[in-house]
Design a protein around this motif. Sequence first.
Motif, PDB file in Angstrom:
ATOM      1  N   MET A  99       0.636  -1.498   0.090  1.00 42.41           N
ATOM      2  CA  MET A  99       0.141   0.140   0.243  1.00 42.41           C
ATOM      3  C   MET A  99       1.114   1.339   0.249  1.00 42.41           C
ATOM      4  O   MET A  99       1.910   1.280   0.472  1.00 42.41           O
ATOM      5  CB  MET A  99      -0.894   0.038   1.248  1.00 42.41           C
ATOM      6  CG  MET A  99      -1.863   1.401   1.160  1.00 42.41           C
ATOM      7  SD  MET A  99      -2.913   0.709   2.969  1.00 42.41           S
ATOM      8  CE  MET A  99      -4.024  -0.067   2.240  1.00 42.41           C
TER       9      MET A  99
ATOM     10  N   ASP B 253      -2.213   5.937   1.313  1.00 41.53           N
ATOM     11  CA  ASP B 253      -3.123   5.240   1.347  1.00 41.53           C
ATOM     12  C   ASP B 253      -2.809   4.721   2.737  1.00 41.53           C
ATOM     13  O   ASP B 253      -4.384   3.840   2.499  1.00 41.53           O
ATOM     14  CB  ASP B 253      -3.454   4.440   0.130  1.00 41.53           C
ATOM     15  CG  ASP B 253      -3.056   5.507  -1.118  1.00 41.53           C
ATOM     16  OD1 ASP B 253      -4.027   6.109  -1.962  1.00 41.53           O
ATOM     17  OD2 ASP B 253      -3.285   4.674  -2.179  1.00 41.53           O
ATOM     18  N   GLN B 254      -2.043   5.184   3.349  1.00 40.17           N
ATOM     19  CA  GLN B 254      -1.892   4.084   4.612  1.00 40.17           C
ATOM     20  C   GLN B 254      -2.839   5.832   5.475  1.00 40.17           C
ATOM     21  O   GLN B 254      -2.655   6.793   5.563  1.00 40.17           O
ATOM     22  CB  GLN B 254      -0.660   4.595   5.263  1.00 40.17           C
ATOM     23  CG  GLN B 254      -0.151   3.155   4.371  1.00 40.17           C
ATOM     24  CD  GLN B 254       1.484   2.813   4.943  1.00 40.17           C
ATOM     25  OE1 GLN B 254       1.888   3.841   4.955  1.00 40.17           O
ATOM     26  NE2 GLN B 254       1.388   1.391   4.975  1.00 40.17           N
ATOM     27  N   THR B 255      -3.246   4.943   6.784  1.00 43.91           N
ATOM     28  CA  THR B 255      -3.901   6.101   7.521  1.00 43.91           C
ATOM     29  C   THR B 255      -2.347   6.093   8.412  1.00 43.91           C
ATOM     30  O   THR B 255      -1.911   5.600   9.154  1.00 43.91           O
ATOM     31  CB  THR B 255      -4.915   5.010   8.319  1.00 43.91           C
ATOM     32  OG1 THR B 255      -6.221   4.776   7.790  1.00 43.91           O
ATOM     33  CG2 THR B 255      -5.524   5.736   9.812  1.00 43.91           C
TER      34      THR B 255
ATOM     35  N   GLN C 206      -9.409   4.185   8.370  1.00 44.32           N
ATOM     36  CA  GLN C 206      -8.715   2.896   8.354  1.00 44.32           C
ATOM     37  C   GLN C 206      -9.004   3.941  10.297  1.00 44.32           C
ATOM     38  O   GLN C 206      -9.240   2.915  11.494  1.00 44.32           O
ATOM     39  CB  GLN C 206      -7.519   2.519   9.106  1.00 44.32           C
ATOM     40  CG  GLN C 206      -7.133   0.961   7.402  1.00 44.32           C
ATOM     41  CD  GLN C 206      -7.792   0.293   8.099  1.00 44.32           C
ATOM     42  OE1 GLN C 206      -8.904  -0.176   7.173  1.00 44.32           O
ATOM     43  NE2 GLN C 206      -8.192  -0.867   8.635  1.00 44.32           N
TER      44      GLN C 206
ATOM     45  N   PRO D  73      -4.413  -2.815  11.323  1.00 48.60           N
ATOM     46  CA  PRO D  73      -3.248  -2.834   9.798  1.00 48.60           C
ATOM     47  C   PRO D  73      -3.394  -1.929   9.301  1.00 48.60           C
ATOM     48  O   PRO D  73      -4.336  -0.846   9.390  1.00 48.60           O
ATOM     49  CB  PRO D  73      -4.364  -4.152   9.652  1.00 48.60           C
ATOM     50  CG  PRO D  73      -4.730  -4.811  10.225  1.00 48.60           C
ATOM     51  CD  PRO D  73      -5.142  -3.741  11.912  1.00 48.60           C
ATOM     52  N   ASN D  74      -2.579  -1.041   9.102  1.00 45.09           N
ATOM     53  CA  ASN D  74      -2.500   0.118   7.853  1.00 45.09           C
ATOM     54  C   ASN D  74      -2.324   1.165   8.506  1.00 45.09           C
ATOM     55  O   ASN D  74      -2.882   1.938   7.590  1.00 45.09           O
ATOM     56  CB  ASN D  74      -3.402  -0.118   6.094  1.00 45.09           C
ATOM     57  CG  ASN D  74      -3.235  -1.130   5.351  1.00 45.09           C
ATOM     58  OD1 ASN D  74      -2.546  -1.938   5.113  1.00 45.09           O
ATOM     59  ND2 ASN D  74      -4.317  -2.143   5.577  1.00 45.09           N
TER      60      ASN D  74
ATOM     61  N   ARG E  34       0.478   3.678  10.694  1.00 46.51           N
ATOM     62  CA  ARG E  34       1.257   4.230  11.056  1.00 46.51           C
ATOM     63  C   ARG E  34       1.366   5.581  11.789  1.00 46.51           C
ATOM     64  O   ARG E  34       0.614   6.378  11.648  1.00 46.51           O
ATOM     65  CB  ARG E  34       2.121   4.043   9.785  1.00 46.51           C
ATOM     66  CG  ARG E  34       1.932   4.809   9.159  1.00 46.51           C
ATOM     67  CD  ARG E  34       2.956   5.155   7.709  1.00 46.51           C
ATOM     68  NE  ARG E  34       2.726   5.551   6.695  1.00 46.51           N
ATOM     69  CZ  ARG E  34       2.202   7.379   6.412  1.00 46.51           C
ATOM     70  NH1 ARG E  34       2.953   8.003   7.478  1.00 46.51           N
ATOM     71  NH2 ARG E  34       2.504   7.558   4.890  1.00 46.51           N
TER      72      ARG E  34
END
Length: 450
Positions: free
Chosen positions: A1, A5-7, A29, A102-103, A105
């Motif tokens: 990813m 696009d990550q949270t 997320q 998950p996803n 950071r």
Amino acid sequence: MHPRDQTIFALSSGRTPSAIAVVRVSGPQAGLALTTLAGKLPAPRRASRRLLRDSAGQPIDDAVVLWFPGPSSATGEDVAEFHVHGGRAVLSVLFAEIAVIPNIRAAEPGEFTRRAFENGKLDLTEAEGLDDLIHADTDRQHRQALRQLQGLLGDRARDWRERVIEASALIEAGIDFSDEGDVPAELRAPAIKAIEALHGEITKVLAARGHSERLREGLVVAIAGEPNVGKSTLINQLARREVAIVSPHAGTTRDLIEVQLDLDGYPVTIIDTAGIRETDDPVEQEGVRRARARAEDADLVLWLMEGEQAVDPDAMRSLWKSGDSDRSEGSVWIVRNKIDLMAGGTRPSGEFGISARRGDGIPELVDALVKFASEFFGATEGAVVTRARQRDLLSRASESLRRSLDLVEDGEELAAEELRAAAYALGRLLGRVDVEDVLGAIFQKFCIGK
């Protein structure tokens, strides 16, 4: 990813420990993070009190949570906020629980604001205004930054760009209908009128008096002079605290000492330099070299002298950059110290008399510094341009508009190309075209969580 696009999550309030700490989560997320810790999503944009629990069901904190579904949020993404007690232990557990989802950071510096920019919540001039607001130390810096954040330049730049595009459309329509008699001339006249008006507006903004770009860094004032004339005592008086060692021995100050002051809302950096003299001490020689270099670059130099000592023209010339004989006389002030020991002598006009030890004459010197700062920065209240990047791009747009006026009679094609260049420059100003090379430099200066 992809990282975008990550949270992301971060502490978005001040340093801990504190009464309340705000932890912000932004991305797809964010809702999962909220339901995992708080049980269920609260009503959008309404504060709800919840007991946060970890993955083992143990309580973390009695908190207030908020839910901002995108795109109606600060970043344009789904955003969750946890308002918890600001103890380090509470935040440590909360961060650990969020990080295992998950996803999700930890955010990088300025990443929340960059996402807001990328999602169209603010333009680049407003992002720069936010950065300036975060780092504002004085009231005038704060007011200037707030005006930029509220769209002072961005709104005008958007209007200018739209009008450039409209004028360009008229010029290019004339090219398309070049075989139909007087149609190009009919289209050209309103285009020229619009371009002239635009060029006049942007030129007026660029010509505005003042150093509003410098208000972000502040005015630099160097205290210079021969050794043991009271420079360190003077900077202690101006700072109203002991920041420099005062000694009767010459050469005590060997490095630069800087103090940031707020003078009537103007940011001013006062620099105490090493005494300027010839010396065999290599350490003191380096201090003298640095003192001369800093005085050369200062906006104002206070040349401190003792009592009725005669002005040394050679020493004064040491303040000028090599070959710079045009330095304004107003940027070097003669300040005579120890006037309490003078035998009733009169000072030449334009000089200041003080007693750095007793404080005599200090209020008058400070008042003069405030007046100098006011004149130096000019009318910053209405300043539109606050950064060198902004001035450079506006100058390019203005120059392109001027060239289009020069070329329009000779050929619409060349004029249209110059109008496209003007629109491109204004687009870069707003951050809407080809600005990847400057985004990192701007947003990495933000603090984490903003």
